[in-house]
Design an enzyme around this catalytic site. Structure first.
Site, mmCIF file in Angstrom:
data_model
loop_
_atom_site.group_PDB
_atom_site.id
_atom_site.type_symbol
_atom_site.label_atom_id
_atom_site.label_comp_id
_atom_site.label_asym_id
_atom_site.label_seq_id
_atom_site.Cartn_x
_atom_site.Cartn_y
_atom_site.Cartn_z
ATOM 1 N N HIS A 66 1.191 -0.755 0.205
ATOM 2 C CA HIS A 66 -0.520 0.011 -0.358
ATOM 3 C C HIS A 66 0.458 1.825 -0.453
ATOM 4 C CE1 HIS A 66 0.351 1.314 4.261
ATOM 5 N NE2 HIS A 66 0.410 -0.050 4.439
ATOM 6 N N GLU A 212 -5.173 1.813 3.136
ATOM 7 C CA GLU A 212 -5.055 0.988 3.631
ATOM 8 C C GLU A 212 -5.168 1.907 5.138
ATOM 9 O OE1 GLU A 212 -2.759 -1.901 6.467
ATOM 10 O OE2 GLU A 212 -2.165 -0.281 6.208
ATOM 11 N N GLU A 235 4.437 -5.831 3.351
ATOM 12 C CA GLU A 235 3.897 -5.258 4.342
ATOM 13 C C GLU A 235 5.512 -4.836 5.487
ATOM 14 O OE1 GLU A 235 2.837 -3.267 6.394
ATOM 15 O OE2 GLU A 235 1.055 -2.847 5.371
#
Length: 356
Positions: A66, A212, A235
């Site tokens: 994201h 996100e 992530e």
């Protein structure tokens, strides 16, 4: 890390992208990946880079990181030109007083500071009290509301002014590594796959998702759009090699020791085993953690999209998450890219990821 890749990372983290205001960073991502993939953008602002594979009945593989970062947003301007704000995402009120910030206004960026009463003027009991965010304010140097409103307006997003800086070795610090580090890895995977002479046996979708930090929104919509068979979310995760973090709760995770491969209900066991065995085979350093719940990442919504997706997480160890001085190791980014590229070459049959 090659110089061109570091330059891309620097531009990506410098571009402002609080949730809902991601397009400056997404423009950087688009410009970089359009040399390697077919690029599209949806109404949410998610950016997709697609590389078509070869063969019949190819699995669809989706990578996602994201692009949005935490930030602030103007809520109110008082008669003296001071700006009151709300948080976009998880902003720590302990850290904001005394920070330099940038208001990203329609007419251009405006520099400001988050002010606070000098310690000399505080009552002793107030020195240990955290001032709530809605009581903090930004000073842009305006003397009146009218003067401030010529420069900014309610709803404008705000970021901390910190940019990328090199520390010792291959360690760097910046705001926004959560999770532009993930978008960076996705872009680098697309670049390396496109540069390889042999086509993959999958259709590869690399996604830089949005929103996100405020509810996994871009991950939800992009997963529905791509409809992948297999998905890997990239992530960041809490490094526990700093003095004040408890390893018993978060595992033993160090920056510079390789990307993290979590296990748990959110993770497809076959895909996890493929990542772990590939790392061992290729001598790529990795670390392992357990997450006995939903992960709170785009992997969570990807896994339960439509009829379900074989999902895994590749995480980058990060110190000081959700602060203006997040710290990571460039080698962890490079090794995450290397691992994902190696795994993609092994994926040929989506039915193999059905647990037996």
């Amino acid at each position: 890390m090659r110089n061109e890749s570091f330059e891309f990372l620097s531009k990506l983290v410098a571009a402002p992208s609080p949730s809902g205001y991601e397009q400056p960073a997404q423009r950087v991502f688009r410009s970089y990946v359009e040399k390697s993939a077919i690029v599209t953008t949806d109404v949410m602002g998610n950016v997709y880079g697609m590389i078509e594979g070869t063969g019949k009945d190819r699995p669809r593989v989706m990578l996602v990181g994201h692009s949005d970062e935490i930030g602030l947003q103007i809520r109110y301007i008082d008669d003296n030109g001071f700006i009151y704000f709300g948080a976009i995402g998880g902003v720590d009120a302990h850290l904001t007083p005394g920070q330099r910030v940038i208001v990203h206004a329609g007419k251009g960026d405006v520099t400001g500071v988050i002010g606070r009463k000098p310690i000399h003027l505080m009552e002793p009991k107030d020195r240990d009290t955290v001032t709530k965010l809605d009581s903090q304010y930004i000073d842009i140097g305006a003397a009146t509301r009218q003067e401030a409103e010529k420069l900014v307006r309610v709803g404008d997003p705000i970021t901390f002014a910190a940019g990328i800086e090199r520390l010792q070795g291959d360690r760097v610090t910046s705001r926004g590594f959560d999770d532009k580090a993930g978008s960076f890895v996705v872009a680098e995977v697309l670049r390396q796959v496109a540069a390889a002479k042999k086509k993959l046996s999958v259709d590869l979708y690399g996604v830089s998702s949005v929103q996100e930090e405020v509810g996994l929104r871009g991950g939800t919509t992009s997963s529905y759009t791509v409809n992948p068979d297999i998905g890997i979310c990239v992530e960041v995760d809490f490094a526990t090699d700093q003095p004040d973090v408890e390893k018993k709760h978060n595992g033993d995770v160090k920056i510079g020791k390789g990307p993290i491969l979590p296990r748990g209900a959110n993770i497809n066991p076959v895909l996890f085993d493929l990542l772990a065995s590939t790392a061992e085979e290729q001598k790529i350093p990795v670390q392992f953690t357990g997450i006995p719940r939903a992960t709170g990442t785009d992997a969570n919504v990807m896994q339960i999209s439509r009829g379900g997706v074989a999902t895994a997480l590749v995480k980058i160890p990060l110190r000081y998450m959700h602060t203006p001085v997040e710290v990571l190791s460039l080698s962890d980014l490079d090794n995450a890219v290397k691992l994902i590229v190696a795994v993609l070459s092994k994926i040929k049959d989506k039915s193999l990821f059905i647990p037996r």
